[in-house]
Design an enzyme around this catalytic site. Structure first.
Site, PDB file in Angstrom:
ATOM      1  CB  VAL A 125      -0.964   0.004   1.214  1.00 48.60           C
ATOM      2  CG1 VAL A 125      -1.762   1.304   1.278  1.00 48.60           C
ATOM      3  CG2 VAL A 125      -1.905  -1.189   1.146  1.00 48.60           C
ATOM      4  CB  CYS A 126       4.116   1.996   1.675  1.00 49.47           C
ATOM      5  SG  CYS A 126       3.731   1.408   3.331  1.00 49.47           S
ATOM      6  N   PRO A 127       3.735   2.276  -1.471  1.00 48.29           N
ATOM      7  CG  PRO A 127       4.315   0.597  -2.980  1.00 48.29           C
ATOM      8  CD  PRO A 127       4.045   0.853  -1.531  1.00 48.29           C
TER       9      PRO A 127
END
Length: 187
Positions: free
Chosen positions: A46-48
């Protein structure tokens, strides 16, 4: 303890920014509007998507005089490696702060102690170093940079227009409210 309107706690760290390792501290955030954007870890899922979304709108934040800082418990070296390895992360032009000791994550109360990772925390900080917006998500819930930009615009508007407030879904140019006895029960 409520974090809204508190002054950010002191910290010193190193960030990866524009191909260099640069020092960043609580003093770096003062004197301008800032967004501090915590995420769990580099090289994840999810972070990118979040950091890429924020990178796409970064020029809009800069037009408002806002600096964006992403923070994870990874090191600044890991941020560089991720920046070099991912096309999505390569487009990031804002500082990526390493917080391997967890000091900054603890300062903002987003540290997951048993995992050594930060929750998804978003904080808007005014030029005096006061937290004006705080939002914390569970790890599986991604954030929307466009909504964050709207919240920054609302925070800046309220700061520069004493006595006015921004209603739900307010965007620049729309009507605000002036709380008064005359408005009670009429909204």
């Amino acid at each position: 303890m409520a974090i809204i309107n508190t002054v950010i706690k002191p910290f010193k760290a190193t960030a990866y920014h524009e191909g260099k390792f640069v020092p960043v501290s609580d003093e770096s955030l003062k004197g301008k509007w800032s967004v501090v954007f915590f995420y769990p870890a580099d090289f994840t899922f999810v972070c990118p998507t979040e950091l890429g979304d924020l990178a796409d709108l970064y020029p809009e934040f800069q037009k408002l005089g806002v600096e964006v800082y992403s923070v994870s418990t990874d090191t600044h070296f890991t941020h560089k490696a991720w920046h070099d390895a991912s096309d999505t992360i390569a487009k990031i032009n804002y500082p990526m702060i390493g917080d391997p000791t967890g000091t900054i994550s603890r300062n903002f109360d987003v540290m997951i102690e048993e995992e050594g990772l930060a929750l998804r925390g978003t904080f808007v900080i005014n030029p005096e170093g006061e937290i004006k917006v705080a939002e914390i998500h569970d790890l599986g819930i991604g954030r929307d940079a466009k909504e964050l930009l709207r919240k920054v615009q609302a925070a800046q508007y309220v700061a520069s227009h004493p006595g006015e407030v921004c209603p739900a879904k307010w965007t620049p140019g729309e009507a605000t409210l002036k709380p008064s006895l005359d408005l009670v029960g009429k909204i």
